[in-house]
Design a protein around this motif. Sequence first.
Motif, PDB file in Angstrom:
ATOM      1  N   GLU A  12       0.826  -1.202   0.000  1.00  0.00           N
ATOM      2  CA  GLU A  12       0.000   0.000   0.000  1.00  0.00           C
ATOM      3  C   GLU A  12       0.863   1.255   0.000  1.00  0.00           C
ATOM      4  O   GLU A  12       0.605   2.211  -0.760  1.00  0.00           O
ATOM      5  N   LEU A  13       1.895   1.281   0.840  1.00  0.00           N
ATOM      6  CA  LEU A  13       2.774   2.445   0.876  1.00  0.00           C
ATOM      7  C   LEU A  13       3.521   2.601  -0.439  1.00  0.00           C
ATOM      8  O   LEU A  13       3.693   3.715  -0.946  1.00  0.00           O
ATOM      9  N   ARG A  14       3.985   1.483  -0.992  1.00  0.00           N
ATOM     10  CA  ARG A  14       4.712   1.547  -2.258  1.00  0.00           C
ATOM     11  C   ARG A  14       3.806   2.076  -3.370  1.00  0.00           C
ATOM     12  O   ARG A  14       4.237   2.864  -4.216  1.00  0.00           O
TER      13      ARG A  14
ATOM     14  N   PHE B 202      -3.532   7.544   9.663  1.00  0.00           N
ATOM     15  CA  PHE B 202      -4.609   8.419  10.128  1.00  0.00           C
ATOM     16  C   PHE B 202      -5.916   8.292   9.351  1.00  0.00           C
ATOM     17  O   PHE B 202      -6.963   8.669   9.860  1.00  0.00           O
ATOM     18  N   ALA B 203      -5.857   7.805   8.104  1.00  0.00           N
ATOM     19  CA  ALA B 203      -7.072   7.718   7.302  1.00  0.00           C
ATOM     20  C   ALA B 203      -7.789   6.393   7.571  1.00  0.00           C
ATOM     21  O   ALA B 203      -7.147   5.363   7.750  1.00  0.00           O
ATOM     22  N   PRO B 204      -9.115   6.411   7.597  1.00  0.00           N
ATOM     23  CA  PRO B 204      -9.853   5.146   7.715  1.00  0.00           C
ATOM     24  C   PRO B 204      -9.761   4.367   6.413  1.00  0.00           C
ATOM     25  O   PRO B 204      -9.144   4.820   5.436  1.00  0.00           O
ATOM     26  N   ASP B 205     -10.368   3.212   6.371  1.00  0.00           N
ATOM     27  CA  ASP B 205     -10.439   2.428   5.138  1.00  0.00           C
ATOM     28  C   ASP B 205     -11.089   3.299   4.056  1.00  0.00           C
ATOM     29  O   ASP B 205     -12.230   3.734   4.197  1.00  0.00           O
ATOM     30  N   LEU B 206     -10.347   3.562   2.969  1.00  0.00           N
ATOM     31  CA  LEU B 206     -10.846   4.501   1.953  1.00  0.00           C
ATOM     32  C   LEU B 206     -12.071   3.969   1.217  1.00  0.00           C
ATOM     33  O   LEU B 206     -12.800   4.751   0.589  1.00  0.00           O
ATOM     34  N   SER B 207     -12.327   2.673   1.303  1.00  0.00           N
ATOM     35  CA  SER B 207     -13.523   2.128   0.661  1.00  0.00           C
ATOM     36  C   SER B 207     -14.797   2.572   1.378  1.00  0.00           C
ATOM     37  O   SER B 207     -15.898   2.428   0.834  1.00  0.00           O
TER      38      SER B 207
ATOM     39  N   ALA C 289      -5.774  13.932  -3.581  1.00  0.00           N
ATOM     40  CA  ALA C 289      -6.608  13.174  -2.646  1.00  0.00           C
ATOM     41  C   ALA C 289      -7.588  12.280  -3.404  1.00  0.00           C
ATOM     42  O   ALA C 289      -7.819  11.122  -3.033  1.00  0.00           O
ATOM     43  N   ARG C 290      -8.170  12.809  -4.470  1.00  0.00           N
ATOM     44  CA  ARG C 290      -9.111  12.017  -5.262  1.00  0.00           C
ATOM     45  C   ARG C 290      -8.403  10.838  -5.931  1.00  0.00           C
ATOM     46  O   ARG C 290      -8.950   9.734  -5.998  1.00  0.00           O
ATOM     47  N   MET C 291      -7.178  11.097  -6.419  1.00  0.00           N
ATOM     48  CA  MET C 291      -6.427  10.022  -7.065  1.00  0.00           C
ATOM     49  C   MET C 291      -5.987   8.971  -6.049  1.00  0.00           C
ATOM     50  O   MET C 291      -5.945   7.779  -6.361  1.00  0.00           O
ATOM     51  N   ILE C 292      -5.661   9.402  -4.832  1.00  0.00           N
ATOM     52  CA  ILE C 292      -5.303   8.450  -3.777  1.00  0.00           C
ATOM     53  C   ILE C 292      -6.470   7.510  -3.507  1.00  0.00           C
ATOM     54  O   ILE C 292      -6.280   6.298  -3.359  1.00  0.00           O
ATOM     55  N   TRP C 293      -7.668   8.084  -3.441  1.00  0.00           N
ATOM     56  CA  TRP C 293      -8.858   7.247  -3.217  1.00  0.00           C
ATOM     57  C   TRP C 293      -9.012   6.237  -4.349  1.00  0.00           C
ATOM     58  O   TRP C 293      -9.251   5.045  -4.100  1.00  0.00           O
TER      59      TRP C 293
END
Length: 210
Positions: free
Chosen positions: A83-85, A104-109, A194-198
């Motif tokens: 995930e980090l990679r 810090f972020a919850p499960d993005l799903s 942020a949108r692309m990360i999701w």
Amino acid sequence: CFVRQRTQLINALRGHLAEFGPVAPKGPASLKILQQALAQPDVDLPAPVRAMGVLYLDQISRSTELIEQLADELERASKTDNELRRLCTMPGIGPVTAGAIAAFAPDLSTFDSGRNFAAWLGLVPRQRSTGGKARLGAASKMGQCDIRKLLIVGAMSVIRWVVRKGGSANRWLANLVARKPRMVAAVALANKMARMIWAMTTKQENYRMA
């Protein structure tokens, strides 16, 4: 937090020495100037001031060792954790930002869309409606501030690179940098990041330039 504490120590030492003559600019870049001032016997400093300066330098050195140790651990994790990679394939995101998102972020799903994730971070402009017409204001200061700040810093580094290169293959980014003040462009880019990360996380895909 540790980087901020080290900067505070450096600025405190800078302020103390300035009362006795040696002057240096703010921030970590001034550390060498302060070290040289304390090391040179021809600089007129009272002995207690030199002794206190040595204590400051010792604390700063310990902070630096800890920061470098944590940075190395994050770097190693970013190479072994899938995930980090994946997050680090996006320009402007390094091990620290990727680690902050993971921590810090919850499960993005759990977010219905990338826009909702950006809103959770506080990267969506506030809206005001008058007479049925929506007006967009500045970005909200609410939301997850740690990730938001890191994304804006990363976006700013990307923008500096675009300015230095004189353009970008990403037409949207090139137009954004050409039309908007740098900080406004950084917030807009951070929103897009942020949108692309999701999308990358929920689809388990590496970064691809739009």
